[in-house]
Design a protein around this motif. Structure first.
Motif, PDB file in Angstrom:
ATOM      1  N   GLU A 122       0.856  -1.187   0.000  1.00  0.00           N
ATOM      2  CA  GLU A 122       0.000   0.000   0.000  1.00  0.00           C
ATOM      3  C   GLU A 122       0.887   1.230   0.000  1.00  0.00           C
ATOM      4  N   ILE A 131       3.853   0.998   2.624  1.00  0.00           N
ATOM      5  CA  ILE A 131       3.747  -0.239   3.391  1.00  0.00           C
ATOM      6  C   ILE A 131       4.177  -1.394   2.495  1.00  0.00           C
ATOM      7  N   ARG A 183       6.697  -7.389   7.808  1.00  0.00           N
ATOM      8  CA  ARG A 183       5.979  -6.200   7.334  1.00  0.00           C
ATOM      9  C   ARG A 183       6.749  -4.954   7.746  1.00  0.00           C
ATOM     10  N   CYS A 238       6.754  -0.564   7.491  1.00  0.00           N
ATOM     11  CA  CYS A 238       5.998   0.643   7.169  1.00  0.00           C
ATOM     12  C   CYS A 238       6.933   1.841   7.291  1.00  0.00           C
ATOM     13  N   THR A 265       9.029   1.305  10.796  1.00  0.00           N
ATOM     14  CA  THR A 265       8.677   0.318  11.818  1.00  0.00           C
ATOM     15  C   THR A 265       8.525  -1.048  11.143  1.00  0.00           C
ATOM     16  N   GLN A 324       7.584  -5.331  11.717  1.00  0.00           N
ATOM     17  CA  GLN A 324       7.024  -6.390  12.564  1.00  0.00           C
ATOM     18  C   GLN A 324       7.023  -7.690  11.776  1.00  0.00           C
ATOM     19  N   ILE A 331      -1.202   8.869  12.407  1.00  0.00           N
ATOM     20  CA  ILE A 331      -0.194   7.886  11.976  1.00  0.00           C
ATOM     21  C   ILE A 331       1.006   7.899  12.930  1.00  0.00           C
ATOM     22  N   PHE A 391       2.290   0.302  16.430  1.00  0.00           N
ATOM     23  CA  PHE A 391       1.505  -0.247  15.326  1.00  0.00           C
ATOM     24  C   PHE A 391       2.302  -0.120  14.023  1.00  0.00           C
ATOM     25  N   VAL A 392       2.080  -1.065  13.107  1.00  0.00           N
ATOM     26  CA  VAL A 392       2.573  -0.950  11.741  1.00  0.00           C
ATOM     27  C   VAL A 392       1.348  -0.771  10.848  1.00  0.00           C
ATOM     28  N   LEU A 393       1.404   0.216   9.955  1.00  0.00           N
ATOM     29  CA  LEU A 393       0.218   0.522   9.143  1.00  0.00           C
ATOM     30  C   LEU A 393      -0.091  -0.599   8.159  1.00  0.00           C
ATOM     31  N   ASP A 394      -1.369  -0.788   7.881  1.00  0.00           N
ATOM     32  CA  ASP A 394      -1.816  -1.708   6.823  1.00  0.00           C
ATOM     33  C   ASP A 394      -2.273  -0.918   5.601  1.00  0.00           C
ATOM     34  N   LYS A 395      -2.962   0.206   5.846  1.00  0.00           N
ATOM     35  CA  LYS A 395      -3.521   1.022   4.772  1.00  0.00           C
ATOM     36  C   LYS A 395      -3.620   2.471   5.228  1.00  0.00           C
ATOM     37  N   ALA A 396      -3.556   3.375   4.260  1.00  0.00           N
ATOM     38  CA  ALA A 396      -3.815   4.785   4.559  1.00  0.00           C
ATOM     39  C   ALA A 396      -4.425   5.424   3.319  1.00  0.00           C
ATOM     40  N   THR A 407      -1.840  -2.493  12.480  1.00  0.00           N
ATOM     41  CA  THR A 407      -1.817  -3.709  13.300  1.00  0.00           C
ATOM     42  C   THR A 407      -0.651  -3.646  14.285  1.00  0.00           C
TER      43      THR A 407
END
Lengths: 209, 130
Positions: free
Chosen positions: A77, A86, A142, A144, A167, A169, B48, B56-61, B71
């Motif tokens: 993303e 991401i 993952r 970001c 970051t 994970q 953010i 947290f690590v982002l999944d979508k924005a 998440t």
């Protein structure tokens, strides 16, 4: 002869309390402090963040994508207007050549060795030893990246300096197909390696333009 | 049988699709706050940054939708969606939804903690919003 009955009642209520605890524990796995800033949050922010001079936000995002590709990540993303990229990659959890570095590998080896030692010392002669030796086999990493313009002394956003925070994970699955680890990567070595690579990518990005 | 009881303890109904035990008003009372700013992009960037501070690590924005999903993995798996929308001409409404291992989080405390952290990041006070 009331003592045994008392014991029985005590035992029953203890079992009931234990069952209630299990029911609650089955659902409540998140600690109460999960949405609070931890004492480590400032330290983590520092090791995950760099201020980068002499580059605008768009060019920095392009350089960041370059690093992610160098490291074998796929972009999942992005929202460049918010400075967000991401990415993820799925790899063997026992891969010696994993680009994320020795720390993850060490952790995996430790976990595998622990599992084997547990199996050896926990050996009870039953036929279920295969279940005990569940080693980590696959992982999804993952990452970001978030950028924002650095602020000047009067608090205004600068065009030519950006703050970048990365970051990481990972989720690890073992040979039974179960999730064995769900964790944030907090090893300073990994972030240092990332920023070293980012510096080179920024250099290449600025050279190209 | 014990297994069945344990499972039932976690899932109260098979009808999960429209499933919620609380009214929209109750949910919103602790899931959303209003901030005195008209800047949607800056609010999202603060959201953010706050989520990153909370590991947290982002999944979508998505800036147009004003939505961010992220998440947190720390032995547990906690998922959050935050939506930022203009409210009138001078406020942003921030709404958060938390999900933990297939369950909606209906305890107000983690939401309060989130808005407390967001207030610090934005240097603005979170107002109660209906």
């Amino acid at each position: 002869m009331s003592a045994p009955r008392g014991n029985l009642v005590g035992l029953t209520s203890a079992a009931f309390i234990a069952l209630c605890f299990l029911l609650v524990a089955g659902c409540e796995t998140v600690p109460d402090t999960s949405m609070q800033l931890s004492p480590d949050s400032l330290k983590l922010r520092q090791l995950q963040t760099r201020t980068i001079e002499g580059i605008d936000e768009k060019a920095l995002l392009m350089a960041s994508v370059g690093v992610l590709q160098d490291l074998g990540f796929n972009i999942d993303e992005s929202e460049t207007r918010l400075g967000v990229i991401i990415a993820s990659k799925e790899r063997s959890a026992l891969d010696l050549g994993d680009a994320l570095g020795d720390a993850i590998f060490d952790a995996i080896v430790d976990a595998a060795v622990d599992a084997i030692l547990d199996a050896l010392f926990g050996w009870d002669g039953d036929d279920d030893e295969d279940e005990d030796v569940a080693i980590d086999v696959t992982q999804k990493i993952r990452v970001c990246i978030v950028t924002r313009p650095a602020l000047d002394s009067s608090g205004q956003p600068r065009q030519d300096a950006q703050v970048l925070r990365v970051t990481i994970q990972r989720l690890v699955w073992n040979s039974d197909g179960n999730l064995s680890h769900k964790e944030s990567i907090e090893d300073p070595k990994i972030y240092k390696q990332f920023f070293d690579r980012l510096s080179k990518s920024i250099f290449l990005e600025l050279q190209a333009n | 049988m014990l297994v069945a009881v344990l499972l039932c303890g976690c899932v109260s109904s098979t009808q999960q699709i429209m499933g919620t035990d609380e009214s929209a008003v109750q949910l919103r009372s602790y899931q959303q706050r209003a901030f005195d700013t008209a800047n949607k992009e800056q609010t999202l960037r603060s959201v953010i940054a706050t989520l990153q501070d909370l590991s947290f690590v982002l999944d979508k924005a998505d800036l147009d939708l004003g939505a961010v999903t992220a998440t947190k993995l720390s032995g547990y798996q906690l998922r959050i969606t935050v939506v930022v929308q203009p409210r009138g001409s001078s406020q942003m409404l921030v709404r958060a939804n938390l999900e933990n291992e297939q369950l909606a989080v209906d305890d107000p405390k983690p939401y309060q903690d989130f808005f407390t952290a967001l207030e610090r990041s934005m240097f603005l006070t979170a107002h109660e919003a209906d």
